[in-house]
Design an enzyme around this catalytic site. Structure first.
Site, mmCIF file in Angstrom:
data_model
loop_
_atom_site.group_PDB
_atom_site.id
_atom_site.type_symbol
_atom_site.label_atom_id
_atom_site.label_comp_id
_atom_site.label_asym_id
_atom_site.label_seq_id
_atom_site.Cartn_x
_atom_site.Cartn_y
_atom_site.Cartn_z
ATOM 1 N N ARG A 74 5.218 1.708 2.635
ATOM 2 C CA ARG A 74 4.098 1.185 3.422
ATOM 3 C C ARG A 74 3.098 0.384 2.600
ATOM 4 N NH1 ARG A 74 6.134 4.918 6.199
ATOM 5 N NH2 ARG A 74 6.334 5.897 4.180
ATOM 6 N N THR A 75 2.658 0.978 1.499
ATOM 7 C CA THR A 75 1.553 0.342 0.784
ATOM 8 C C THR A 75 1.966 -1.047 0.307
ATOM 9 O OG1 THR A 75 0.784 2.513 0.137
ATOM 10 C CG2 THR A 75 -0.110 0.655 -1.092
HETATM 11 C C1 NCD Z 1 1.197 8.243 0.106
HETATM 12 C C2 NCD Z 1 1.119 8.052 -1.387
HETATM 13 O O1 NCD Z 1 1.940 7.376 -1.988
HETATM 14 O O2 NCD Z 1 0.184 8.627 -1.944
HETATM 15 N N1 NCD Z 1 1.993 7.289 0.743
HETATM 16 C C3 NCD Z 1 1.368 6.160 1.217
HETATM 17 O O3 NCD Z 1 0.863 5.357 0.478
HETATM 18 N N2 NCD Z 1 1.320 6.023 2.546
HETATM 19 C C4 NCD Z 1 1.531 9.606 0.508
HETATM 20 C C5 NCD Z 1 2.765 10.267 -0.026
HETATM 21 O O4 NCD Z 1 3.570 9.701 -0.739
HETATM 22 O O5 NCD Z 1 2.917 11.442 0.324
#
Ligand code: NCD
Length: 504
Positions: free
Chosen positions: A62-63
């Site tokens: 996602r990020t």
């Molecule tokens: C999170 C992260 O990488 O901290 N993911 C994200 O960016 N949506 C949460 C996770 O990995 O559990």
């Protein structure tokens, strides 16, 4: 209050004010409304000729893609790496050098994710273009927190004060709970309730910070107890990659009671959020919940695009660009972690078996660490004579060597084995400099890695000493330091995290 995101580093959510968070929520909401109104293309040239570098040392779906989507929809471009295979990180390149190369490649902004706490503050110190934290170890994930707040803002009709949010899953090894709870602490009358196994509970330093910032934090016994009293339930996955020695089976046993399933949400209005990904084996959210009105986590993920569009637009919608400058500011070469101690003549030297005239005495080592320190410094192979005071090994061990000075790498190696060594540099039979070497105690902090060469720095937060990089408090343990010496040290530290200035 002016809101300035132009060329700003985005490292910790605590660097934002309440006004800035609300401003970004409003800007994110406008992006959302453009989308709903079918006007996605209206900003298609806003960041024309801007390029984002993504540097993902850890997995991400996602990020990374939402930053790329945000860039694409604003007419900009992106390039970078996702996973270190195929990069020179495989050849032992440091974060400092890799970040500098992104500047040299004429990128305008870096989004980085890295497994070490504090690595993003370091990247921001080193880079001369803005850096956005896409997640540093178990420390922070500020844009996730901002998109989570945007989600709450939109789903709760623009109201953030008075929110009651439940947290579940792993509150200890993740970064999203830390950043989101700190983001919420900017608002009034916030209540956080949580239910989780002790091992996965809210870390003590975070609970303290939240209490100091006026948040009510309540631990409940069951998920239903939490659900009864909250507007949103923020679930998280167990961060197994940050729990060496813990197996998926152990975690499944710990999480069993705390999973979100249809029975636990029945009869409640609370919406279920999750930063995602869900671990399909642990299934901290049962798949059946996906098909209920409580499910809000896919919308939450899409709000990430609106939030990131808003942020990038605010940061770069202007004409000039930063010119790459290959020089690094001097201040990055040294730390602020040497707690100076008073030199009282050279009386102390007389207790040593052989008095040395030029060299170093490492004193007040922890019991039983003498040989390990000797070995890690490789004194035998460095061609320097060394007297290890074997008779003193049991109590107050010390090492005497005619190495004239120790490098930061040497000092870190010593401090990892034996925290807070006292180092005396001797010249012409006299102690020239005497200090206690402080190294952040957070074992995942970037300052503790030897090869990254990050000089440890601290800042004063009232009476507390905090690590510049992971921002954890540092409690001085040695009894050797007097109250005056400690005060003097505190006075020498900066009172916050100031940006590093580039040579011009
Ligand atoms: C999170 C992260 O990488 O901290 N993911 C994200 O960016 N949506 C949460 C996770 O990995 O559990």
């Amino acid at each position: 209050m002016t809101v300035i995101f132009h060329n700003r580093d985005i490292i910790s959510i605590t660097d934002f004010s309440r006004e800035e968070i609300v401003h970004l929520c409003e800007a994110g909401k406008r992006m959302y409304e453009l989308e709903k109104g079918g006007k996605r293309n209206s900003l298609r040239d806003a960041l024309k000729y801007r390029t984002l570098a993504y540097m993902f040392y850890e997995p991400s779906t996602r990020t990374r893609t939402s930053f790329n989507t945000a860039m694409r929809e604003l007419g900009g471009r992106y390039d970078g790496f996702s996973g270190t295979e195929g990069t020179s990180v495989m050849k032992n390149e440091t974060v400092r050098d890799t970040v500098s190369m992104m500047g040299a490649n004429h990128f305008d902004v870096i989004v980085m994710r890295h497994p070490l706490d504090g690595s993003l503050q370091w990247a921001a110190d080193v880079a001369n273009i803005p850096v956005i934290n896409g997640g540093d170890g178990k420390n922070e994930h500020p844009t996730q927190a901002l998109l989570d707040v945007l989600t709450l803002y939109i789903l709760n009709n623009g109201k953030l004060d008075g929110l009651r949010v439940g947290f579940g899953g792993d509150l200890s090894h993740g970064r999203t709970v830390r950043s989101l709870s700190l983001a919420l602490s900017h608002f009034d009358d916030i209540t956080i309730r949580w239910a989780a196994e002790d091992f996965l509970g809210i870390p003590g330093d975070l609970a303290q910070l939240l209490a100091a910032r006026g948040v009510t934090v309540i631990r409940d016994n069951t998920v239903r107890d939490v659900m009864t009293n909250v507007d949103f339930y923020y679930m998280t996955r167990p961060q197994l990659e940050r729990m060496p020695g813990v197996t998926q089976k152990d975690i499944m046993a710990m999480m069993q009671r705390y999973r979100i399933d249809p029975d636990k949400i029945r009869g409640f209005e609370a919406r279920v959020l999750h930063p995602l990904p869900v671990n399909s084996e642990v299934a901290e959210i049962d798949y059946r919940v996906y098909f209920t009105p409580a499910q809000a986590f896919f919308a939450q993920a899409e709000f990430g695009i609106f939030l990131r569009k808003a942020l990038l637009h605010e940061m770069f919608h202007q004409d000039s660009y930063l010119r790459y400058d290959s020089r690094l500011p001097d201040e990055l070469a040294s730390g602020s972690n040497r707690l100076a101690r008073a030199i009282r003549g050279d009386k102390q030297q007389s207790m040593f078996i052989d008095k040395i005239h030029n060299g170093t005495v490492i004193d007040h080592l922890a019991e039983g660490t003498l040989r390990a320190v000797d070995a890690v410094l490789g004194l035998e192979h460095r061609g320097y004579s060394c007297t290890t005071a074997v008779i003193a090994e049991k109590r107050n061990p010390f090492i005497k060597t005619n190495l004239p000075e120790l490098s930061e790498r040497d000092l870190k190696q010593v401090a990892i084995i034996s925290p807070e060594p006292t180092v005396n540099y001797i010249k012409d039979g006299k102690v020239q400099e005497k200090f206690v070497y402080l190294l952040c105690r957070n074992t995942n902090c970037i300052t503790r890695t030897i090869l990254e060469d990050v000089p440890p720095k601290f800042y004063a937060d009232g009476d507390a000493i905090r690590c510049r990089y992971c921002r954890r408090p540092y409690a001085l343990q040695t009894r050797k330091v007097s109250a005056e010496e400690k005060q003097e040290y505190l006075r020498s530290l900066p009172a916050g995290i100031a940006p590093v200035l580039y040579p011009n």
